[in-house]
Design a protein around this motif. Structure first.
Motif, short mmCIF file in Angstrom:
data_model
loop_
_atom_site.label_atom_id
_atom_site.label_comp_id
_atom_site.label_asym_id
_atom_site.label_seq_id
_atom_site.Cartn_x
_atom_site.Cartn_y
_atom_site.Cartn_z
N ILE A 1 -14.55 19.03 -11.15
CA ILE A 1 -15.51 18.97 -12.25
C ILE A 1 -15.33 17.66 -13.02
CG2 ILE A 1 -15.77 21.44 -12.66
CD1 ILE A 1 -14.01 20.98 -15.19
N ALA A 2 -16.37 17.33 -13.80
CA ALA A 2 -16.29 16.14 -14.64
C ALA A 2 -15.42 16.42 -15.85
CB ALA A 2 -17.69 15.74 -15.08
N LEU A 3 -14.81 15.38 -16.38
CA LEU A 3 -13.98 15.51 -17.57
C LEU A 3 -14.86 15.54 -18.82
CD1 LEU A 3 -11.25 12.95 -16.54
CD2 LEU A 3 -10.96 15.43 -16.73
N HIS B 1 -11.41 20.88 -18.64
CA HIS B 1 -11.43 22.23 -19.20
C HIS B 1 -10.96 23.28 -18.20
CE1 HIS B 1 -14.27 21.34 -22.85
NE2 HIS B 1 -13.18 20.62 -22.83
N LEU B 2 -10.65 22.87 -16.99
CA LEU B 2 -10.12 23.83 -16.02
C LEU B 2 -8.61 23.81 -15.96
CD1 LEU B 2 -12.46 23.63 -12.92
CD2 LEU B 2 -12.21 25.51 -14.53
N CYS B 3 -8.02 22.60 -15.84
CA CYS B 3 -6.58 22.55 -15.65
C CYS B 3 -5.85 21.97 -16.85
CB CYS B 3 -6.22 21.74 -14.40
SG CYS B 3 -6.46 19.97 -14.59
N GLY B 4 -6.59 21.48 -17.84
CA GLY B 4 -5.95 21.00 -19.04
C GLY B 4 -5.49 19.56 -18.98
N ARG C 1 -3.46 23.64 -0.86
CA ARG C 1 -3.56 22.21 -1.13
C ARG C 1 -4.23 21.49 0.04
NH1 ARG C 1 -1.63 20.18 -5.56
NH2 ARG C 1 -0.83 21.84 -6.87
N SER C 2 -4.15 22.14 1.19
CA SER C 2 -4.80 21.55 2.36
C SER C 2 -6.14 22.23 2.57
CB SER C 2 -3.90 21.73 3.59
OG SER C 2 -4.70 21.89 4.74
N ALA D 1 -14.90 24.18 -6.12
CA ALA D 1 -14.24 24.09 -4.82
C ALA D 1 -12.78 23.67 -4.93
CB ALA D 1 -15.00 23.12 -3.93
N ARG D 2 -12.41 23.07 -6.06
CA ARG D 2 -11.04 22.60 -6.17
C ARG D 2 -10.59 22.78 -7.61
NH1 ARG D 2 -9.28 16.93 -6.20
NH2 ARG D 2 -7.09 16.88 -5.61
N ILE D 3 -9.46 23.43 -7.82
CA ILE D 3 -8.87 23.58 -9.15
C ILE D 3 -7.39 23.27 -9.05
CG2 ILE D 3 -8.32 25.15 -11.05
CD1 ILE D 3 -10.80 26.67 -10.57
#
Ligand code: ADP
Ligand code: ZN
Length: 740
Positions: free
Chosen positions: A459-461, A473-476, A655-656, A691-693
């Motif tokens: 996602i965009a920052l 806002h997803l991973c801080g 991660r893969s 798709a990725r967090i």
């Protein structure tokens, strides 16, 4: 059952389970929930039984030494509930047990607080006269104890008499006073006083709802759904239902979405019932307080428990009633395994314990209303505000036209701006709502097209202007906001921001109304735990004209002087890839609108929307829940979405990217074989919408079925034997609320 092995979590190595053999002498005494003493390494330690098994993969097991304490921590009913949870949510019983017992109780490192307590012994008037001359401090102690015949804690006594501990010792030696240890309850509400309130005479609609509740409390009946518009007096019905429960000598549990967001609701319960009867469980309790409150409830000293999600497991002795307020709220769903929904657990627990369960909301979840329509729940409707106060007028502003009229930013339509002006002139208050934090949702370069994205997530920052930071806002993840385009080949200084958050609304409002007292309230501001109460306090006494916030301010707040609510961007959630997008938008609009006009002046709500003809917006404007439900359920029926079917979502992370995808495909194949005869629909595997967090790729498999118990049984079996590669995790979410 021949359970030879106990799975024990020991205090010395938390969050791991060890297998122990149960010696024959203890077979009857060891149960899930028992405290036990066990050998551990070269020492002995205490632990707690989280599960039983017939066999263990480990050889040479040590034996449980003894069972500590008489009562296991979990009642039979709660144990049964955790077993049901394990089956239904496809988790281990131990995980369910962890939910049911707060950590502080499980680990038992904290106990009751024992403190020195003194009572008056025998002192003759002559003795006292002597003391008064020679030892004034000691005399003061005797006087204080004469005034408090029940006795006092030493700390309090010394504070009051300004005497020393030595004086207490000397008096005790002479037998003038008696010192002992006594438990002092750590009471989070300590000295707070609430003005007591009396039950109100009910309206006809409220009376009907209460009658249903009473019948269910007296003889077990179906769950009850109370659909009552905001301000229709649902809470008063709950209060009187609890009173009825108390009179039957039974206990009540009240679930609220989030304690700190519903201070006014909690205060109303505290004001109606005596201090000792009520226990409030919330996340800001200290460990000691949590320990004391839990044990107080289990020992039958408190008969009403109010709390958020996990309070559904409160160890009350004689459950008579569970109330789930704002039953549609997402906060009832736990995000981590086991991903339970406290509302559904409440229904199950009530069934197991023969208690009544009452779900209430102005905007019930489609699931609950569907259950009412199918006759699984009884329905009570409170269609009017108490005293026939009018519902607020909702005006919808077409922001597409507004955008053509105004150039640049369109935080405020003309209509909303003039409405705020009018409130400021009359000293009335305004709430502005936007469900997004930060200043701008995108930072991009006009020259090369660069967009600032999180390095770990797809996602965009978000740009936060006050802190001059870009945050995920997803991973801080946080970093400084660049002054020039970060692309080394570009370095263009003309960086632009688009998409708005509460911070931008705040600055636009301050610019437009420089004299107004404006306050923003969102989780960025809530770094201090008391700040929330402070801001709401200031708002209540009129020190703030305009309050701007996220969904934090959408919940059960009640401010009579708020006559205007502005919803800055109603469509924000509508376009998320989630079949509940429309339902969420409808709920949010109605809930936020419900904050207006709770006093004597009629309220007005202004909804700014780019899709002003969307049904979620239109039905919200008419306050028409049933209309919304009818058209929405049709769509769910057509596409076989919940509540018409039930859903399970498997998420495969790694991660893969390749490994995640490969594992997801293997799992889907496995499931496909087993589900052919179950009429279950399988979607995917597909990459999740996010798709990725946090650096992990995520794939999803969606399952829908009309026979959820058969599906979870199959899932449980498949997952138990499915071996995912080491760096791939598979999680299962039954009745998922978030599909992102
Ligand atoms: P809800 O929970 O449905 O939003 P509340 O229970 O907060 O509604 O009621 C709104 C207001 O009306 C509260 O101030 C409450 O004290 C008051 N109220 C509720 N029931 C009655 C009643 N029967 N008579 C008079 N006032 C009432
Ligand atoms: Zn991130």
């Amino acid at each position: 059952m021949s359970n030879g092995i106990a799975k024990v979590v020991v205090d010395l190595a938390l969050d791991r389970e060890f297998d122990y053999r149960i010696p024959p002498a203890l077979t009857d005494a060891v149960r899930v929930g028992s405290r036990v003493a066990v050998p551990f390494g070269r020492t002995r330690t205490q632990g707690y039984v989280v599960g039983l098994a017939d066999s263990s993969p480990h050889a040479k097991l040590k034996e449980i030494a003894e069972v500590v304490g008489k009562k296991p921590l979990l009642s039979d009913k709660i144990l049964e509930l955790t077993r049901w949870m394990a089956r239904y949510y496809c988790c281990r019983v131990e995980q369910a047990v962890r939910c049911a017992l707060p950590e502080v109780v499980r680990k038992a490192q904290i106990s009751w607080k024992e403190r020195q307590f003194v009572k008056l012994g025998t002192v003759s008037p002559k003795d006292l006269a002597v003391l008064a001359k020679r030892a004034k401090a000691q005399a003061r102690i005797i006087e204080a104890l004469r005034a408090n015949t029940e006795g006092m804690f030493v700390a309090r006594l010394l504070e009051q008499t300004n005497a020393s501990a030595d004086a207490v010792k000397k008096l005790a030696a002479k037998g003038y006073i008696e010192v002992s240890d006594r438990t002092e309850e750590r009471d989070p509400f300590g000295g707070e006083v609430f003005l007591p309130t009396e039950p109100l005479p009910l309206t006809a609609e409220q009376q009907l709802a209460l009658d249903l509740c009473r019948a269910a409390i007296d003889n077990m009946e179906k769950p009850i759904l109370i659909r009552g518009v905001t301000g229709s007096g649902k809470t008063e019905v709950y209060l009187q239902a609890i009173e009825h429960t108390l009179r039957q000598g039974k206990d009540s549990i009240v679930l609220v979405p989030e304690i700190s967001l519903t201070p006014q609701t909690v205060e109303r319960f505290r004001a109606r019932f005596p201090h000792q009867q009520i226990t409030v469980l919330h996340s800001h309790l200290s460990e000691g307080e949590r320990h004391d409150q839990w044990h107080k409830v289990r020992d039958g000293q408190s008969h009403i428990v109010i709390g958020a999600r996990s309070a559904v497991f409160a160890p009350v002795q004689a459950l008579g009633l569970i109330v789930v307020d704002e039953e549609h709220e997402n906060t009832y769903k736990q995000e981590d395994a086991p991903r339970y929904n406290a509302r559904d657990i409440a229904v199950m627990r009530a069934k197991l314990e023969g208690a009544a369960v009452v779900l209430g909301s102005a905007t019930p979840s489609l699931e609950s209303f569907y259950n009412a329509r199918c006759g699984r729940y009884s329905l009570a409707t409170l269609g009017r505000r108490v005293d026939n106060k009018k519902m607020p007028i909702i005006r919808i502003i077409d922001m597409r036209q507004e955008a053509m009229r105004q150039k640049g930013t369109y935080v405020l339509s003309n209509r909303l701006r003039t409405a705020i002006e009018a409130r400021l002139a009359k000293s009335e208050q305004t709430i502005l709502f936007l469900n997004r934090r930060g200043y701008a949702t995108h930072m991009f370069c006009l020259k090369c097209g660069y967009v600032a994205k999180c390095p770990n997530c797809s996602i965009a920052l978000t740009y936060h202007r006050r802190a001059e930071e870009l945050r995920c806002h997803l991973c801080g993840q946080v970093g400084p906001a660049p002054k020039v385009c970060p692309d080394p080949a570009c370095r263009n200084p003309a960086i632009r921001y688009s998409g708005m958050g509460t911070e931008k609304v705040e600055s636009a409002i301050q610019k437009t109304f420089p004299k107004a007292r404006v306050q923003r309230m969102d989780s960025d501001m809530m770094t201090k735990k008391t700040l929330y109460r402070e801001i709401l306090g200031a708002f209540r006494v009129g020190k703030i004209d305009i309050l701007i916030g996220t969904q934090m301010i959408a919940k059960g707040l009640h401010f009579p002087n708020v006559t205007l609510v502005g919803i800055i961007y109603a469509d924000m959630a509508l376009h998320l890839p989630d079949f509940r997008a429309s339902e969420r938008t409808f709920q949010l609009l109605v809930q936020v609108a419900g904050r207006a006009g709770r006093g004597d002046v009629e309220g007005e709500v202004i909804v700014q929307s780019f899709t002003p003809f969307h049904p979620a917006v239109r039905y919200a404007q008419q306050h028409d829940y049933v209309g919304f439900y009818d058209q929405e359920i049709e769509f769910r029926q057509e596409l076989r979405y919940p509540p018409v079917t039930r859903m399970a979502c498997l998420t495969i992370r790694s991660r893969s990217e390749n490994k995640a995808q490969f594992t997801a495909m293997a799992l889907a194949k496995e499931l496909d074989k087993l589900l052919v005869d179950q009429h279950a629909l399988m979607g995917g595997p597909t990459p999740a919408p996010l798709a990725r967090i946090q650096g992990c790729y995520r794939f999803q498999i969606m399952l829908r079925t009309e026979q959820i118990l058969r599906l979870t049984e199959t899932l449980g079996k498949v997952l138990a034997r499915f071996k995912a590669p080491e760096d791939v995790t598979v999680t299962v979410d039954i009745d998922p609320l978030s599909l992102l």
